[in-house]
Scaffold this active site. Structure first.
Site, short mmCIF file in Angstrom:
data_model
loop_
_atom_site.label_atom_id
_atom_site.label_comp_id
_atom_site.label_asym_id
_atom_site.label_seq_id
_atom_site.Cartn_x
_atom_site.Cartn_y
_atom_site.Cartn_z
N ASP A 15 56.89 39.87 146.08
CA ASP A 15 58.25 39.31 146.01
C ASP A 15 59.23 40.10 146.88
OD1 ASP A 15 58.12 41.59 144.43
OD2 ASP A 15 58.75 40.61 142.58
N ASN A 32 61.72 42.64 130.34
CA ASN A 32 61.80 41.31 129.73
C ASN A 32 60.47 40.56 129.85
OD1 ASN A 32 61.71 40.61 132.41
ND2 ASN A 32 63.65 39.49 132.46
N HIS A 57 58.75 40.08 132.64
CA HIS A 57 58.48 39.41 133.91
C HIS A 57 57.34 40.09 134.66
CE1 HIS A 57 61.70 41.89 136.35
NE2 HIS A 57 60.53 42.50 136.37
N GLU A 92 60.59 35.28 135.83
CA GLU A 92 61.39 35.64 134.66
C GLU A 92 60.96 34.80 133.46
OE1 GLU A 92 62.98 38.25 135.02
OE2 GLU A 92 64.69 38.18 136.38
P1 PGA Z 1 59.15 49.17 137.48
O1 PGA Z 1 59.35 47.61 137.60
O2 PGA Z 1 57.80 49.47 138.03
O3 PGA Z 1 60.24 49.75 138.32
O4 PGA Z 1 59.27 49.50 136.03
C1 PGA Z 1 58.36 46.76 137.10
C2 PGA Z 1 58.81 45.34 137.22
O5 PGA Z 1 60.00 45.06 137.00
O6 PGA Z 1 57.97 44.49 137.52
#
Ligand code: PGA
Length: 266
Positions: A81, A152, A154, A159
């Site tokens: 992404d 959350n 995701h 999301e």
């Molecule tokens: P992070 O993000 O590795 O910075 O915890 C994970 C994500 O939001 O997919």
């Protein structure tokens, strides 16, 4: 944790003593995939992720490359992404992070690396997403997709509420996701409201999935994703039925999981 919640016996979960150990284990999995040459035999096709979780994984892979133990010369890579709109030169772009952490530090051919283009004009987004999907297919498909999990639930920027069969597309970011990025961007207002993200369907098309979560701040969502209802409200839960899923956790991220015989402790 609801005491009746339990972990599906078929779920492959490895709990490591520390984040550092987990990152080495994930690097081992990626290195083995690279060495295997992937299912096509024409070079492994890796799905890469950004965020804090994989940073130590990439550092370990770079170390192995510098010790001449690992070459990325035959590797094809796709990133999950990118924020939209955001130029790749922006220090908070995922393109910049990938260059910093891996791409510019190993012998991966930059022409064999794709990340959604945060500068794509709005009217070309649908076409751009379709081209991205077609590229994944034309390389032979993803051999191994690395995944983090947001607080959350995701995965990539899918999301809560995202469709299980979704493909690469423009997505709107939820408040929790934008708040988590605000410090890096120097304030919430600077965080883009949209992104281009592989869909859950694209992700599930990978032959193997490596879902990694580190730290106590992930313990609650890890427990929901692995033992709660399978629901689009917790996108990571939708990957639970994938036959090639492996979950790698450190002890802190595993803290709210019920004990289960068969969870591999390292
Ligand atoms: P992070 O993000 O590795 O910075 O915890 C994970 C994500 O939001 O997919």
């Amino acid at each position: 944790m609801n005491p009746t919640d339990s972990i599906d016996a078929s779920l492959r979960i490895t709990v490591c003593d520390s984040a550092a150990e987990a990152q080495v284990l994930v690097a081992d999995r990626i290195a083995a995939t690279i060495v295997s040459g992937g299912v096509t035999g024409h070079g492994a096709v890796l799905g890469l992720a950004t965020g804090r979780t994989p940073e130590g994984v990439y550092a370990e892979l770079v170390r192995r490359h510098e010790r001449r133990e690992l070459s990325f010369g035959e590797v094809w890579a796709f990133n999950l992404d990118e924020y939209w709109p955001l130029p790749p030169e922006h220090p908070c772009s995922f393109a910049a992070a990938m260059r910093r952490d891996l791409i510019d530090r190993v012998d991966l051919d930059p022409a064999h690396w794709w990340i959604p283009d945060g500068t794509c004009p709005e009217e070309r987004l649908v076409e751009h997403a379709a081209e991205f999907e077609a590229r994944v297919v034309s390389t032979g498909g993803l051999d191994l997709q690395l995944l983090g999990i947001g607080r959350n639930g995701h995965v990539a920027f899918n999301e809560p509420g995202s469709p299980e069969d979704g493909r690469t597309r423009r997505v709107e970011l939820q408040a929790a996701t934008r708040e988590d990025a605000a410090a890096a961007f120097g304030g919430l207002d600077a965080v883009p409201r949209s992104a281009i993200s592989m869909g859950l369907g694209t992700i599930a098309s990978a032959r193997r999935l490596l879902l990694v979560a580190l730290g106590s701040h992930k313990a609650g969502i890890v427990a929901r994703a692995l033992t709660g209802p399978v629901t689009p409200e917790v996108p990571a839960s939708l990957l639970r039925g994938h036959p090639g899923l492996e979950v790698v956790l450190d002890r802190a991220a595993a803290a709210e999981l019920p004990a289960r015989a068969g969870v591999i402790e390292r």
